[in-house]
Design an enzyme around this catalytic site. Structure first.
Site, PDB file in Angstrom:
ATOM      1  N   ASN A   3       0.850  -1.215   0.000  1.00 30.45           N
ATOM      2  CA  ASN A   3       0.000   0.000   0.000  1.00 30.45           C
ATOM      3  C   ASN A   3       0.876   1.253   0.000  1.00 30.45           C
ATOM      4  O   ASN A   3       0.769   2.138   0.838  1.00 30.45           O
ATOM      5  CB  ASN A   3      -0.942  -0.003   1.210  1.00 30.45           C
ATOM      6  CG  ASN A   3      -0.231  -0.098   2.535  1.00 30.45           C
ATOM      7  OD1 ASN A   3       0.917  -0.549   2.594  1.00 30.45           O
ATOM      8  ND2 ASN A   3      -0.889   0.300   3.599  1.00 30.45           N
ATOM      9  N   ASP A  61      -3.054  -5.396   1.239  1.00 32.15           N
ATOM     10  CA  ASP A  61      -3.017  -4.908   2.622  1.00 32.15           C
ATOM     11  C   ASP A  61      -3.892  -3.688   2.860  1.00 32.15           C
ATOM     12  O   ASP A  61      -3.769  -2.676   2.183  1.00 32.15           O
ATOM     13  CB  ASP A  61      -1.575  -4.553   2.996  1.00 32.15           C
ATOM     14  CG  ASP A  61      -1.472  -4.049   4.415  1.00 32.15           C
ATOM     15  OD1 ASP A  61      -1.834  -4.798   5.316  1.00 32.15           O
ATOM     16  OD2 ASP A  61      -1.051  -2.896   4.603  1.00 32.15           O
ATOM     17  N   HIS A 141      -3.248  -9.538  10.824  1.00 31.25           N
ATOM     18  CA  HIS A 141      -3.808  -8.880  12.017  1.00 31.25           C
ATOM     19  C   HIS A 141      -5.173  -9.447  12.446  1.00 31.25           C
ATOM     20  O   HIS A 141      -6.170  -8.734  12.526  1.00 31.25           O
ATOM     21  CB  HIS A 141      -3.905  -7.358  11.824  1.00 31.25           C
ATOM     22  CG  HIS A 141      -4.227  -6.904  10.433  1.00 31.25           C
ATOM     23  ND1 HIS A 141      -3.329  -6.233   9.647  1.00 31.25           N
ATOM     24  CD2 HIS A 141      -5.356  -7.002   9.698  1.00 31.25           C
ATOM     25  CE1 HIS A 141      -3.875  -5.945   8.485  1.00 31.25           C
ATOM     26  NE2 HIS A 141      -5.115  -6.405   8.487  1.00 31.25           N
ATOM     27  N   ASN A 187      -7.341  -0.572  12.319  1.00 30.20           N
ATOM     28  CA  ASN A 187      -8.142  -1.432  11.453  1.00 30.20           C
ATOM     29  C   ASN A 187      -7.401  -2.747  11.250  1.00 30.20           C
ATOM     30  O   ASN A 187      -6.312  -2.749  10.670  1.00 30.20           O
ATOM     31  CB  ASN A 187      -8.374  -0.747  10.102  1.00 30.20           C
ATOM     32  CG  ASN A 187      -9.302  -1.538   9.197  1.00 30.20           C
ATOM     33  OD1 ASN A 187      -9.928  -2.499   9.615  1.00 30.20           O
ATOM     34  ND2 ASN A 187      -9.391  -1.138   7.933  1.00 30.20           N
ATOM     35  N   ASP A 214       1.980  -4.298  12.281  1.00 32.89           N
ATOM     36  CA  ASP A 214       1.048  -3.498  11.466  1.00 32.89           C
ATOM     37  C   ASP A 214       1.379  -2.012  11.627  1.00 32.89           C
ATOM     38  O   ASP A 214       0.493  -1.156  11.726  1.00 32.89           O
ATOM     39  CB  ASP A 214      -0.405  -3.771  11.859  1.00 32.89           C
ATOM     40  CG  ASP A 214      -1.384  -3.393  10.746  1.00 32.89           C
ATOM     41  OD1 ASP A 214      -0.952  -3.274   9.594  1.00 32.89           O
ATOM     42  OD2 ASP A 214      -2.580  -3.206  11.045  1.00 32.89           O
ATOM     43  N   HIS A 218       1.388   7.935  11.098  1.00 34.59           N
ATOM     44  CA  HIS A 218       0.524   9.018  10.622  1.00 34.59           C
ATOM     45  C   HIS A 218       1.002  10.339  11.217  1.00 34.59           C
ATOM     46  O   HIS A 218       1.584  10.377  12.307  1.00 34.59           O
ATOM     47  CB  HIS A 218      -0.940   8.784  11.019  1.00 34.59           C
ATOM     48  CG  HIS A 218      -1.580   7.635  10.298  1.00 34.59           C
ATOM     49  ND1 HIS A 218      -1.833   7.648   8.951  1.00 34.59           N
ATOM     50  CD2 HIS A 218      -2.012   6.430  10.744  1.00 34.59           C
ATOM     51  CE1 HIS A 218      -2.400   6.509   8.595  1.00 34.59           C
ATOM     52  NE2 HIS A 218      -2.519   5.745   9.667  1.00 34.59           N
TER      53      HIS A 218
END
Length: 323
Positions: A3, A61, A141, A187, A214, A218
Site C-alpha cells: 500500500n 493490505d 492482524h 483497522n 502493522d 501518521h
C-alpha cells in the site's frame, strides 16, 4: 506491504524498492506485492514477474479481496509461484463508515461499529477456497475469537494456513477508545477483553503463528482531529517488544515463545533466511536489557510519527500495566 505510492504491483516497482533498500545498507527488505493491480480487487497482478523480482508474498493490505473468483485465482496463481497470500479479512459492505468495534462502548460513544462478523465471513470463505486450491494462506492482524477458532480447525485438517496478531490487539481493548482516543483507532479495531483473551491463548499455543506490528505511521494532522475523521493505525516497531513484556509478567506466554513469535516464526512463514542462530546462517541479533526503562516521546522515537497510545508512558519491565 504494497500500500505504497505507487502501489507495488509491477516488477519495476519491486526491483526499485529492493535496490533502494540495498543502497541504504540498513534493515533487509522482504516486500509483499499487490494481489490485484492498484489494490482495486479486480485484475490480478503478474505474480510470476513479481516473484522473480523478489516479492515473497502478495496482499492487498488494508483492502480485502472481496470477489471470490478473484481470490480463487489469486490462490491458484500464488501456489504456482510459491507466494504466500496474506488477506486483510474485512467484508467492506459490513464496515462502511465504521470507526471502532461494534458493541456497548461504540454505542456509548455514538460511533459506528465494525462487527466481528465482517472478519469472520471473509476468513470462512477464504478457508473454503484454500481447501479447494491448497495454496498457502495467511490472515493478517487477526482480531476475532471466531476467526481464531476457524484457523485452529483448518490447521487440524492440515491446511496450509497461518495467522498473525498485532501487539496492540494483545495489549489494548475497545475500552481504551473511551475519551475518543484517536491513537487507539486501528483497522481491524481493538476488540473486547473476551477476544483479547482468545488471541493471547492462541498465540501461546501456536494457533496464531507470529506477531506483526502493522506499523502505520501518521502525522499529527491525521490523528489530532475528530474520531471519525482520524486515520486508522498506530506505530508499533519500536514499542512492540517492551509493550509485550506485559504478557510475560502476566504469565500469558513464555519468554521463548514470545521471542519465537517475533523472529524465527515469521521468518519461517516468509521462507526467508533469518530468525535463528544456526551455523552458517545469517544472524540478525538484538540484545535486550529487560531492566531498561524508557519513555516513548517525540525525542526518543526514531519514527517521524508519534501516533501511539504508549506516548508519554514509561516502560519498566516490572509493572502491572502494559507500559
Amino acid at each position: 506491504m504494497p500500500n505504497t505510492t505507487p502501489v507495488n504491483d509491477t516488477r519495476a516497482i519491486t526491483e526499485t524498492m529492493l535496490a533502494r533498500a540495498t543502497s541504504l545498507a540498513g534493515a533487509r527488505l522482504f516486500p509483499f506485492a499487490a494481489i490485484t493491480k492498484g489494490l482495486e480487487g479486480k485484475i490480478l497482478s503478474e505474480m510470476g514477474d513479481l516473484r522473480e523480482a523478489g516479492a515473497i508474498g502478495v496482499s492487498d493490505d488494508g483492502k480485502c479481496v472481496m470477489n471470490s473468483e478473484v481470490m480463487r485465482k489469486a490462490l491458484e496463481y500464488a501456489k504456482d509461484f510459491d507466494l504466500l497470500v496474506s488477506q486483510h479479512a474485512e467484508d467492506h459492505n459490513l464496515t462502511a463508515g465504521a470507526d471502532m468495534h461494534e458493541g456497548p462502548i461504540s454505542t456509548r460513544l455514538g460511533l459506528r461499529g465494525w462487527p466481528r462478523v465482517a472478519e469472520d465471513i471473509i476468513v470462512a470463505r477464504d478457508l473454503l477456497l484454500v481447501d479447494y486450491c491448497k495454496a498457502r494462506y495467511h490472515v493478517a492482524h487477526i482480531s476475532s475469537a471466531a476467526a481464531v477458532a476457524m484457523i485452529r480447525e483448518a490447521k487440524s485438517r492440515g491446511l496450509p494456513v497461518s495467522a498473525e496478531v498485532t501487539p496492540h490487539h494483545l495489549l489494548f481493548t475497545d475500552s481504551d477508545v473511551l475519551g475518543y482516543r484517536t491513537e487507539c483507532k486501528v483497522n481491524p479495531p481493538l476488540r473486547p477483553r473476551e477476544d483479547q483473551d482468545i488471541l493471547r491463548e492462541a498465540l501461546a499455543d501456536g494457533t496464531i503463528d507470529c506477531i506483526a506490528t502493522d506499523h502505520a505511521p501518521h502525522s499529527s494532522i491525521e490523528k489530532e482531529c475528530e474520531f471519525s475523521a482520524a486515520a486508522p493505525g498506530m506505530i508499533g516497531l519500536e514499542t512492540a517488544l517492551s509493550g509485550l513484556f506485559a504478557l510475560l509478567r502476566e504469565d500469558k506466554i513464555s519468554a521463548m515463545r514470545l521471542i519465537e513469535c517475533l523472529s524465527s516464526a515469521p521468518a519461517k512463514l516468509a521462507r526467508v533466511d533469518g530468525g535463528t542462530l544456526k551455523v552458517e546462517q545469517r544472524a540478525d541479533i538484538a540484545i535486550i536489557d529487560p531492566e531498561y526503562t524508557w519513555e516513548p516521546s517525540a525525542q526518543t522515537l526514531a519514527s517521524k510519527s508519534c501516533n501511539t497510545p504508549f506516548l508519554g508512558k514509561s516502560s519498566p519491565v516490572r509493572s502491572s500495566q502494559p507500559w
